[in-house]
Design a protein around this motif. Structure first.
Motif, short mmCIF file in Angstrom:
data_model
loop_
_atom_site.label_atom_id
_atom_site.label_comp_id
_atom_site.label_asym_id
_atom_site.label_seq_id
_atom_site.Cartn_x
_atom_site.Cartn_y
_atom_site.Cartn_z
N LEU A 177 0.83 -1.21 0.00
CA LEU A 177 0.00 0.00 0.00
C LEU A 177 0.87 1.26 0.00
N VAL A 178 1.69 1.38 -1.02
CA VAL A 178 2.54 2.56 -1.21
C VAL A 178 2.45 3.00 -2.67
N GLY A 179 2.92 4.21 -2.93
CA GLY A 179 2.91 4.71 -4.29
C GLY A 179 1.64 5.43 -4.67
N PHE A 180 0.70 5.56 -3.72
CA PHE A 180 -0.57 6.21 -4.02
C PHE A 180 -0.41 7.69 -4.37
N GLU A 181 0.72 8.27 -3.95
CA GLU A 181 0.95 9.68 -4.28
C GLU A 181 1.40 9.87 -5.73
N VAL A 213 -6.72 9.11 -2.29
CA VAL A 213 -7.47 8.46 -1.20
C VAL A 213 -8.23 7.25 -1.71
N GLY A 214 -8.87 7.40 -2.86
CA GLY A 214 -9.66 6.30 -3.42
C GLY A 214 -8.84 5.08 -3.76
N SER A 215 -7.63 5.29 -4.25
CA SER A 215 -6.79 4.14 -4.63
C SER A 215 -6.38 3.33 -3.40
N VAL A 216 -6.08 4.01 -2.28
CA VAL A 216 -5.72 3.28 -1.06
C VAL A 216 -6.92 2.51 -0.53
N ALA A 217 -8.09 3.16 -0.48
CA ALA A 217 -9.29 2.50 0.02
C ALA A 217 -9.65 1.29 -0.84
N ALA A 218 -9.65 1.47 -2.16
CA ALA A 218 -10.03 0.38 -3.07
C ALA A 218 -9.02 -0.76 -3.00
N ALA A 219 -7.72 -0.41 -3.00
CA ALA A 219 -6.69 -1.45 -2.93
C ALA A 219 -6.74 -2.18 -1.60
N GLY A 220 -7.01 -1.44 -0.53
CA GLY A 220 -7.08 -2.07 0.79
C GLY A 220 -8.20 -3.09 0.88
N ILE A 221 -9.38 -2.72 0.39
CA ILE A 221 -10.53 -3.64 0.43
C ILE A 221 -10.29 -4.84 -0.47
N LEU A 222 -9.82 -4.58 -1.70
CA LEU A 222 -9.57 -5.67 -2.64
C LEU A 222 -8.49 -6.61 -2.11
N GLY A 223 -7.44 -6.04 -1.52
CA GLY A 223 -6.35 -6.85 -0.99
C GLY A 223 -6.80 -7.74 0.17
N MET A 224 -7.65 -7.19 1.05
CA MET A 224 -8.14 -8.00 2.17
C MET A 224 -9.00 -9.15 1.67
N MET A 225 -9.83 -8.88 0.68
CA MET A 225 -10.65 -9.95 0.08
C MET A 225 -9.76 -11.05 -0.50
N PHE A 226 -8.71 -10.65 -1.21
CA PHE A 226 -7.81 -11.60 -1.84
C PHE A 226 -7.09 -12.44 -0.79
N LEU A 227 -6.62 -11.81 0.28
CA LEU A 227 -5.92 -12.52 1.34
C LEU A 227 -6.84 -13.53 2.03
N ILE A 228 -8.08 -13.13 2.28
CA ILE A 228 -9.02 -14.05 2.92
C ILE A 228 -9.33 -15.23 2.00
N GLY A 229 -9.58 -14.94 0.72
CA GLY A 229 -9.86 -16.02 -0.23
C GLY A 229 -8.71 -17.00 -0.33
N LEU A 230 -7.49 -16.50 -0.44
CA LEU A 230 -6.32 -17.37 -0.52
C LEU A 230 -6.15 -18.22 0.74
N THR A 231 -6.32 -17.59 1.88
CA THR A 231 -6.06 -18.27 3.15
C THR A 231 -7.09 -19.36 3.43
N VAL A 232 -8.35 -19.07 3.19
CA VAL A 232 -9.39 -20.08 3.38
C VAL A 232 -9.18 -21.25 2.43
#
Length: 502
Positions: A234-238, A259-278
């Motif tokens: 979650l870097v490079g948003f600037e 702001v939108g890129s961090v929020a969108a990437a954060g939500i998408l990333g959490m979904m991806f991590l949960i899907g992979l882990t399960v």
């Protein structure tokens, strides 16, 4: 927005800050968003760090992502305040130069340049070695990876030089493909687990192979170490702010993109991590795999899906590298037109045909090619790792600057503004950046990256000292007008005489 309106906006904004408009304002709101989102690239970040997470903390470490998301979102909100008021190429370099003084601005600019050029090498080398070579069934070989990296750098430079609009279109395509495929993969993984029973929700709380780790909760231990998954992703948003002079309606589109890129990437990333882990069927086997994400895909969805994933990851890698190169060129251009970068008379040149800064784009290409040729393998890996520290340091300095000058900033009608929440947001963001730096330097194997970062800062200090001694007037003046209330006593125009280049 019509072309005529865009040109008028470009002239007005540039004139306000003392510059003649040279870059072409072609990026719409989604394309500006895509610049930041492509740099973040959750698919690339998770693909590259998920194995480290499993080894250090086990699957439960994915929840540290939420901490990193909250902290980085606060930093993004502060950065958006600056981007709304000073929409110029060079982002933090411009903000610090105009709101503190040109000396402070130069420090910001050099740190950003180091961050972007090391990030460019990191992205493209990882793309070659971890994505393209497996995709084409090539045996692991560092020299081959270096050759592929050089080819990728050349292609990216050619595109960045050809057209900013083309860069925007490519990034928009990359972002669209990445978002779509990640959402589809998450749904497919969860459906596969539900149908086959291979995988478990209990993985979300498992420490996996790290269950017996003696230093799991220690300072610099396993759980703390995996914070780098979120911090490195979650870097490079600037980056959107660095393209502000090529964005339409930058006072609004750039802050929203950040702001939108961090929020969108954060939500998408959490979904991806949960899907992979399960979807992990055998934690020990997946942890031992050289590419855990690809292994999970192959086990749950078959080999063809793994190939599709590698293609998508390659597209995301390419988009992130293209943004990094373009952003690096803009910081070089911004510092050069103010005569504060080596060979500034060359680096500030903009092609009248493409309206892009060609020499400033060739510079990161040349540095990347030279690095692939002369830097030994281990040192190259350490250099890539060191790139994670630069954004954390830069973000901390930007937030500190905001706390110092916030009362002097003007309020632009319709621009992004936190209002009464600006102070608490900035204070907590500063605390977070300090914590992030501590987290990054805490592991025992962080010594060499810290030395590399220190060496690059020292190199910049040598050139800074040269300017202080022989070209002092360059660091005493600033073009344009103030963007905050009050009277500015400093000289605002550069001397007419051009000094010699280095």
């Amino acid at each position: 927005m019509s072309d005529q309106t865009s040109r008028s906006d470009a002239t007005e904004v540039s004139a306000e800050f003392g510059y003649k408009p040279e870059l072409k304002r072609t990026l719409g709101s989604f394309q500006v968003f895509a610049v930041s989102f492509a740099f973040i690239s959750v698919a690339v970040g998770i693909f590259g760090t998920y194995g480290m997470l499993l080894n250090n903390s086990g699957p439960v470490g994915i929840w540290t992502w939420l901490i990193a998301l909250a902290g980085q979102l606060l930093v993004a909100l502060v950065i958006a305040q600056f981007a709304a008021r000073i929409p110029l190429s060079g982002s933090s370099y411009q903000w610090a130069s105009r709101l503190a003084n040109p000396r402070v601005g130069w420090i910001f600019g050099w740190l950003t340049f180091c961050y972007l050029v090391t990030g460019l090498m990191a992205i493209d080398f990882a793309m070659a070695s971890q994505c393209l070579m497996p995709l084409f069934n090539m045996a692991p070989d560092e020299q081959t990876a270096r050759v592929i990296t050089v080819v990728v750098l050349l292609v990216q430079a050619a595109l960045a030089i050809a057209s900013t609009r083309l860069v925007g279109l490519i990034n928009s395509l990359a972002v669209g493909v990445e978002v779509t495929i990640v959402i589809v993969l998450v749904i497919a993984l969860l459906v596969a687990v539900a149908v086959t029973g291979d995988g478990s929700v209990s993985n979300l709380g498992s420490r996996g192979v790290a269950v017996d780790s003696a230093n799991y909760f220690a300072f610099g231990g396993g759980l703390m170490a995996v914070m780098i998954v979120g911090l490195a992703t979650l870097v490079g948003f600037e980056s959107a702010a660095n393209m502000a002079e090529e964005a339409k309606d930058p006072h609004r589109t750039v802050p929203r993109a950040i702001v939108g890129s961090v929020a969108a990437a954060g939500i998408l990333g959490m979904m991806f991590l949960i899907g992979l882990t399960v979807a992990i069927d055998d934690i020990a086997k997946v942890t031992a795999s050289g590419s855990p994400v690809a292994t999970i895909m192959r086990d749950q969805l078959g080999a063809p899906t793994e190939r599709i994933l590698l293609v998508v990851i390659a597209i995301a890698f390419f988009g992130g590298g293209l943004v990094s190169m373009t952003s690096c060129a803009r910081i070089v251009f911004a510092m050069s037109r103010d005569r504060r970068f080596p060979a500034h008379r060359l680096m500030k040149q903009v092609s009248p045909r493409t309206q892009t800064p060609i020499p400033a784009t060739v510079l990161p290409l040349a540095i990347g090619v030279i690095a692939m040729i002369v830097i030994p393998g281990d040192a190259l890996i350490e250099l890539i790792t060191a790139g994670t520290l630069f954004p954390a340091i830069t973000y901390g300095l930007v937030v500190t600057l905001y706390l110092v000058v916030r009362k002097r900033l003007d309020r632009r009608t319709g621009a992004f503004d936190l209002g009464r929440f600006e102070l608490p947001v900035a204070v907590v963001a500063l605390v977070w950046t300090v914590c992030a730096i501590v987290i990054l330097v805490s592991p025992s194997d962080a010594t060499v990256p810290v030395i590399i970062v220190g060496g690059l800062i020292l190199l910049g200090s040598v050139y800074f000292a040269y300017m202080l001694v022989f070209r002092r007037e360059v660091l005493d003046t600033e073009p344009g007008h103030d963007v905050f209330g009050g009277t500015d006593e400093r000289p605002r125009e550069h001397p007419a005489a051009e000094d010699a280049d280095i």
